[in-house]
Scaffold this active site. Sequence first.
Site, PDB file in Angstrom:
ATOM      1  N   ASP A 194       9.328-112.088  13.207  1.00 13.53           N
ATOM      2  CA  ASP A 194       8.582-112.940  13.672  1.00 13.53           C
ATOM      3  C   ASP A 194       7.451-112.945  12.383  1.00 13.53           C
ATOM      4  OD1 ASP A 194       6.240-114.338  14.924  1.00 13.53           O
ATOM      5  OD2 ASP A 194       6.328-112.903  16.797  1.00 13.53           O
TER       6      ASP A 194
HETATM    7  C1  BGC Z   1       4.593-115.706  17.138  1.00 20.73           C
HETATM    8  C2  BGC Z   1       5.923-116.417  17.470  1.00 20.73           C
HETATM    9  C3  BGC Z   1       5.932-117.739  16.440  1.00 20.73           C
HETATM   10  C4  BGC Z   1       5.374-117.448  15.106  1.00 20.73           C
HETATM   11  C5  BGC Z   1       5.428-118.753  14.537  1.00 20.73           C
HETATM   12  C6  BGC Z   1       4.080-115.764  15.675  1.00 20.73           C
HETATM   13  O1  BGC Z   1       2.544-115.283  15.750  1.00 20.73           O
HETATM   14  O2  BGC Z   1       4.518-114.374  17.662  1.00 20.73           O
HETATM   15  O3  BGC Z   1       6.226-116.516  18.518  1.00 20.73           O
HETATM   16  O4  BGC Z   1       7.102-118.349  16.702  1.00 20.73           O
HETATM   17  O5  BGC Z   1       4.156-116.895  15.141  1.00 20.73           O
HETATM   18  O6  BGC Z   1       4.367-119.580  14.789  1.00 20.73           O
END
Ligand code: BGC
Length: 774
Positions: free
Chosen positions: A281
């Site tokens: 993530d």
């Molecule tokens: C989120 C993810 C997301 C990623 C990219 C993160 O903060 O937890 O779910 O895909 O950002 O935007």
Amino acid sequence: MKFSNHIKYSTLLLLSSFLTINLSCTTDKHPRLGESPVQEVIDAMTIEEKSLMVTGAKRREVVPVPLPGRKQKNITAVGGYTYPFVHLGIPSIMLSDGPAGLRIAPRRPNDPETYYCTAFPVGTLVASSWDPQLVEKVGNAMGHEALEYGVDILLSPAMNIHRDPLGGRSFEYYSEDPLISGKMGAALVRGIQSQGIGTAIKHFVANNQETNRRTIDAVVSERALREIYLRGFEIAVKEGDPWTVMSSYNKVNGTYTPQSEELLEIILRKEWGFDGFVLTDWYGGDDPVEQMKAGNDLLMPGLQDWSDAIAEALENGSLEKELVDRNIARILDVITRTSTYKDYPYSNKPNFKESIKIAREAAGESMVLLKNDADILPLKPDIKKVAPFGNYSYKLTVGGTGSGMVNNEYSISLAQGLENAGYEIDAALHEKYTDYLKKGKPQNLEADSLITAMPKPDSILGELPLDASLIRQNAEESDIAMVSIMRVFGEGGDRKLETFYLTEEEKNLLKNVSEAFRAKGKKVVVVLNIGGVIETASWRELADAILLAWQPGQEGGNAMADILTGKVNPSGKLATTFPLDYPDVPTTKNFPGTPAENPEKVVHEEGIYVGYRYYDSFAVNPAYEFGFGLSYTDFSYDNLKLGSETFENEIEVTADIKNTGNKAGREVVQLYLAAPGKAMDKPVKELKNFAKTKLLAPGESQTITFVLDARSLASFVSERSAWIAEAGKYTVHVGASSRDIRKSAGFDLEKELTVEKVHKVLVPQEKISEFKRK
Ligand code: BGC
């Protein structure tokens, strides 16, 4: 020093692209992806290049030059992208959110065009369809939009478990139950990937809260992990075959998930057979080298410090070259599947007509009718004029905030949906509310910003105070009242407890409207446009009908009207329980963790007793139980038959479902299994299968066939690291909800069965005093 290196590298990169363009084929001796064996391509990379391949490129001042002869993609519009290596034939691939539709920046610098995407219903809503085929269709449409916008991987679906109703991101997640979560996740993956677009099932694993999400340690028993938190992902991997998996921010039993070899190499790959790559993530984990070793192949969005640390560890031998080569090979394998690699001529013009149709259908097939006293719905022919109350009757909240947001062009409110369906809306009310709502207008869309048009939290814009006389006048002149209740939540924070209850203003509004309309013999419908479970028991008597619309995507108002008017017969059922009150929730003592001021760990004392597994096993009555949902018709359940009286490898279960009412409709048929539970602590019953009938005409019936496999009988026994089915009598319950069982039948398992032996991994370092039934 580092910075100048990196500038040097990007200059080099650009240069190499020119060289490749100009000298194409003649002097280029490099192996190329797809033309040479992958290991040769990897061997041709320098250590620095390897370290860049495994870390994303968005957070560096680098231009991801396209391969020769291809057009430059709009890189700032997406969530992340990988490094290009033009001389090796490796393009940069684009990754973008998210679970309710593609999220790209709608505006680009020096470009008059606007690049909108369709906002589909959120995960919690589509899961209430209990219809994987429908979810697959939604996936097709999302994948299509990604393909036409040149995006390669959709960061979707989000599959964490609804552990506690205050979980801030629950709107994106499907259910409190891992079977539903897994089946829906697998379906979305199949749908999206059928378009040649990759998915990233996320957030792997046990990311069930937002409080301190980047540091929190989820302390969970092996059994609860295997049966509840991992199970949905296991189904999605085995039945959906996602190209990628996104590890989560949190730790599990002391280790960051992206740094857990046990999770990523042993469970995900060895046990489940996952063959794509794992990405972090965004900014997840705290040690890039450990992540490489653990099999977290790609670190997103990519920082220079990370690639430096990896390059250094490769240089000094503390990170084996073979491990990084392994990770790169996985990334390259996925790259060769992408539309960018295949040079798909994307149009920037998706077929929105089809998406919009699917968004409306998905919302209509999933909304849950919670209450319908005296069958006041569907609206009777004498209802012509409607009085919608509540700010959000005039402005729909399509989804939650954060990375799950979609930049959609428009949304249809309840009032608009009713107007579209031919109803008259009280003009004075309409004007008052729409004027008031202008105060909460979203900011201007900034070019290249992914975060746009953020809905203002409802707390900022309190309910418009209405004169009692206006309500009375409407009770006189309109035929029915509708009251919308809205809750929006988002990424990065859990809900405050007060959002679980109606505000004083909402309660007053509902009370005043209800009294005024009932005094005139008229009815009140409450429409819930909410992103998470709320308390209903204290006010539901004030409503004659309640429609749970969740966050229905941009076509929400039309879908609401489809159900209210009876054009669509509601067939959605709850995939998550509505408890009577928050103190009834099994996790109240352990959410969001300890110490209370700044939680470091969250001990899962409830173990496997999440959602209905708890309410049913510990005799706690909910407001609306798991699996519940009303229809405009009735169904009978007959001829429950088991293929055999004793279990061998599997057992077939059939039942006849008949529409006994006078409207065509679909029924969600649920199969729960009660195990002997002699030596093992087992929930009263667990969902083991489900099916949705076709649209049954009045009087029509359908035979539903389920197959129960050995895994359905088994529980995870930590001491033996195995899925074991206890010998004894099992009872199959088939019904319309977890508390509306229509038919039951039993079978025997003569001898204990070891269904599967797995590895002893993810062991908690502390003893958890878990809930037990006995
Ligand atoms: C989120 C993810 C997301 C990623 C990219 C993160 O903060 O937890 O779910 O895909 O950002 O935007």
